[in-house]
Structures are given as structure tokens and as C-alpha cells.
Design a protein around this motif. Structure first.
Motif, PDB file in Angstrom:
ATOM      1  N   ALA A  19     -60.158 -11.362  13.273  1.00 28.73           N
ATOM      2  CA  ALA A  19     -61.603 -12.039  12.724  1.00 28.73           C
ATOM      3  C   ALA A  19     -62.610 -12.513  13.681  1.00 28.73           C
ATOM      4  N   LEU A  20     -62.247 -12.828  15.053  1.00 28.28           N
ATOM      5  CA  LEU A  20     -63.251 -12.992  16.195  1.00 28.28           C
ATOM      6  C   LEU A  20     -63.929 -11.737  16.650  1.00 28.28           C
ATOM      7  N   ILE A  21     -62.969 -10.796  16.421  1.00 27.33           N
ATOM      8  CA  ILE A  21     -63.549  -9.380  16.897  1.00 27.33           C
ATOM      9  C   ILE A  21     -64.484  -9.101  15.863  1.00 27.33           C
ATOM     10  N   ALA A  22     -63.941  -9.053  14.588  1.00 27.52           N
ATOM     11  CA  ALA A  22     -64.907  -8.609  13.413  1.00 27.52           C
ATOM     12  C   ALA A  22     -66.277  -9.333  13.675  1.00 27.52           C
ATOM     13  N   VAL A  23     -66.261 -10.760  14.049  1.00 29.30           N
ATOM     14  CA  VAL A  23     -67.470 -11.472  13.939  1.00 29.30           C
ATOM     15  C   VAL A  23     -68.425 -11.032  15.019  1.00 29.30           C
ATOM     16  N   PHE A  24     -67.723 -10.606  16.335  1.00 30.73           N
ATOM     17  CA  PHE A  24     -68.381 -10.248  17.526  1.00 30.73           C
ATOM     18  C   PHE A  24     -69.136  -8.850  17.149  1.00 30.73           C
ATOM     19  N   LEU A  25     -68.362  -7.814  16.483  1.00 26.67           N
ATOM     20  CA  LEU A  25     -68.692  -6.391  16.418  1.00 26.67           C
ATOM     21  C   LEU A  25     -69.789  -6.637  15.220  1.00 26.67           C
ATOM     22  N   GLY A  26     -69.653  -7.562  14.379  1.00 28.39           N
ATOM     23  CA  GLY A  26     -70.595  -7.486  13.117  1.00 28.39           C
ATOM     24  C   GLY A  26     -71.976  -7.940  13.747  1.00 28.39           C
ATOM     25  N   VAL A  59     -72.716 -16.554  14.782  1.00 26.62           N
ATOM     26  CA  VAL A  59     -72.748 -17.699  15.643  1.00 26.62           C
ATOM     27  C   VAL A  59     -71.898 -18.920  15.010  1.00 26.62           C
ATOM     28  N   GLY A  60     -72.356 -19.321  13.734  1.00 27.61           N
ATOM     29  CA  GLY A  60     -71.937 -20.352  12.854  1.00 27.61           C
ATOM     30  C   GLY A  60     -70.090 -19.981  12.747  1.00 27.61           C
ATOM     31  N   LEU A  61     -70.097 -18.858  12.258  1.00 30.63           N
ATOM     32  CA  LEU A  61     -68.629 -18.182  12.112  1.00 30.63           C
ATOM     33  C   LEU A  61     -67.822 -18.588  13.410  1.00 30.63           C
ATOM     34  N   ALA A  62     -68.132 -18.126  14.519  1.00 28.81           N
ATOM     35  CA  ALA A  62     -67.613 -18.254  15.892  1.00 28.81           C
ATOM     36  C   ALA A  62     -67.237 -19.853  16.159  1.00 28.81           C
ATOM     37  N   ALA A  63     -68.210 -20.516  15.925  1.00 30.01           N
ATOM     38  CA  ALA A  63     -68.283 -21.855  16.179  1.00 30.01           C
ATOM     39  C   ALA A  63     -67.347 -22.729  15.170  1.00 30.01           C
ATOM     40  N   GLY A  64     -67.465 -22.210  14.060  1.00 29.75           N
ATOM     41  CA  GLY A  64     -66.487 -22.789  13.083  1.00 29.75           C
ATOM     42  C   GLY A  64     -64.852 -22.493  13.720  1.00 29.75           C
ATOM     43  N   ALA A  65     -64.582 -21.193  13.899  1.00 25.16           N
ATOM     44  CA  ALA A  65     -63.095 -20.987  14.302  1.00 25.16           C
ATOM     45  C   ALA A  65     -62.954 -21.851  15.504  1.00 25.16           C
ATOM     46  N   ALA A  66     -63.858 -22.036  16.443  1.00 24.32           N
ATOM     47  CA  ALA A  66     -63.498 -22.975  17.596  1.00 24.32           C
ATOM     48  C   ALA A  66     -63.162 -24.309  17.282  1.00 24.32           C
ATOM     49  N   VAL A  67     -64.037 -24.788  16.512  1.00 25.93           N
ATOM     50  CA  VAL A  67     -64.067 -26.168  16.385  1.00 25.93           C
ATOM     51  C   VAL A  67     -62.853 -26.566  15.111  1.00 25.93           C
ATOM     52  N   LEU A  68     -62.725 -25.672  14.271  1.00 26.56           N
ATOM     53  CA  LEU A  68     -61.732 -25.947  13.164  1.00 26.56           C
ATOM     54  C   LEU A  68     -60.062 -25.531  13.593  1.00 26.56           C
ATOM     55  N   LYS A  69     -59.973 -25.291  14.715  1.00 28.22           N
ATOM     56  CA  LYS A  69     -58.718 -24.887  15.207  1.00 28.22           C
ATOM     57  C   LYS A  69     -57.468 -25.760  14.388  1.00 28.22           C
ATOM     58  N   ARG A  70     -57.920 -26.941  14.245  1.00 30.29           N
ATOM     59  CA  ARG A  70     -56.764 -27.963  13.815  1.00 30.29           C
ATOM     60  C   ARG A  70     -56.468 -28.003  12.489  1.00 30.29           C
ATOM     61  N   TRP A  71     -56.923 -27.009  11.703  1.00 30.62           N
ATOM     62  CA  TRP A  71     -56.881 -27.052  10.361  1.00 30.62           C
ATOM     63  C   TRP A  71     -55.752 -26.767   9.768  1.00 30.62           C
ATOM     64  N   GLN A  72     -55.267 -26.991   8.523  1.00 33.24           N
ATOM     65  CA  GLN A  72     -54.038 -26.612   8.163  1.00 33.24           C
ATOM     66  C   GLN A  72     -53.745 -25.132   8.103  1.00 33.24           C
ATOM     67  N   TYR A  80     -60.444 -17.304   8.294  1.00 33.13           N
ATOM     68  CA  TYR A  80     -60.248 -15.858   8.997  1.00 33.13           C
ATOM     69  C   TYR A  80     -60.831 -14.847   8.018  1.00 33.13           C
ATOM     70  N   CYS A  81     -60.235 -14.868   6.811  1.00 29.98           N
ATOM     71  CA  CYS A  81     -60.745 -13.889   5.950  1.00 29.98           C
ATOM     72  C   CYS A  81     -62.144 -14.054   5.518  1.00 29.98           C
ATOM     73  N   LEU A  82     -62.813 -15.165   5.592  1.00 23.53           N
ATOM     74  CA  LEU A  82     -64.384 -15.121   5.360  1.00 23.53           C
ATOM     75  C   LEU A  82     -64.934 -14.587   6.821  1.00 23.53           C
ATOM     76  N   MET A  83     -64.223 -14.794   7.733  1.00 22.64           N
ATOM     77  CA  MET A  83     -64.830 -14.044   8.980  1.00 22.64           C
ATOM     78  C   MET A  83     -64.509 -12.627   9.054  1.00 22.64           C
TER      79      MET A  83
END
Length: 137
Positions: A19-26, A59-72, A80-83
Motif C-alpha cells: 500500500a505504501l509503495i502504491a501511494v508513493f508510485l501513485g 500525502v493524506g493516505l501516507a499520513a493516515g497509515a503512519a498515524v493509525l498504525k495502532r488500529w485493529q 491498506y486496501c483503500l491505499m
């Protein structure tokens, strides 16, 4: 081990990396296409504004992934599917604009980030609703 792990979801590290690679490449691909399509635009200020707007969902998706690591884990998997979906759809639409030029190509570069932010907002509202509903039980 997390309490919400089921028999099918054991670890989301691979999905997170993809997902992070997809966000970066996107993000890079979207900006590249925006600059290619807008290369004849003489306004530096307008191009700077489009750069910020087109890059903002990524940037919002990457930040969301960084901030929300502690989700269930199930919520992380959905994020990650959204990403994966948003960069793929964005690039598909931008490539279409590039390959089939339009009289107003900027329209797509305004609408796609808006729809991406709308999809993220709906996702986070749904997650908040589901979390609140789970905690009420």
C-alpha cells in the motif's frame, strides 16, 4: 497477538508495504502526468497550486497509515486496501487524460483529488461508526 485476528488475517505487514509503495508510485505518477499535460501552462503559481492539490490525497493516505498504525487489524487492512485503490484509480484516470487529450484537461486534476478526499472521509466516518458500535456492545 491482537484480539481481532481471525484465521485469515495474521499479519498486515506485506499489505502495508504494498500500500505504501502504491501511494508513493501513485503520487509520483500523478504529478508526472500533471506536469506533462500542463507543460504548456505559463503560470508557475497555478502549477504550484495544482501540485499541492494533486499530491494532497497521497500525502493524506501516507499520513493516515503512519498515524493509525495502532488500529485493529481489520481496520488497518481496510485502510491498506483503500491505499491500493485510490492510487490505481487516480493513475488510470490521469493516464486516460494523457492518452486522450481533452479541451479542459485540468478538470480531471481538480475532480480526482476531491473524490479521493471524499472517499477517505467516508472511510474514516465508517470506521468511527463501526468502532463506536463495537464499543457499545
Amino acid at each position: 497477538m491482537r484480539k481481532d485476528e481471525g484465521p485469515y488475517i495474521k499479519d498486515s505487514r506485506g499489505l502495508r508495504i504494498a500500500a505504501l509503495i502504491a501511494v508513493f508510485l501513485g503520487g509520483v505518477g500523478s504529478l508526472f502526468l500533471m506536469f506533462r499535460i500542463g507543460q504548456s501552462n505559463p503560470s508557475i503559481i497555478l502549477m504550484a497550486m495544482f501540485t499541492v492539490w494533486v499530491a494532497s490525497p497521497f500525502v493524506g493516505l501516507a499520513a493516515g497509515a503512519a498515524v493509525l498504525k495502532r488500529w485493529q487489524l481489520i481496520n488497518e487492512t481496510m485502510l491498506y486496501c483503500l491505499m491500493l485503490v485510490i492510487p490505481a484509480v487516480s493513475l488510470a484516470l490521469y493516464i486516460d487524460v494523457y492518452l486522450r487529450p481533452r479541451p479542459q484537461p485540468a478538470f480531471m486534476f481538480l475532480v480526482v483529488p476531491f473524490c479521493s478526499w471524499l472517499a477517505m472521509l467516508l472511510f474514516f466516518l465508517a470506521q468511527a461508526f463501526m468502532t463506536r458500535r463495537r464499543s457499545a456492545n
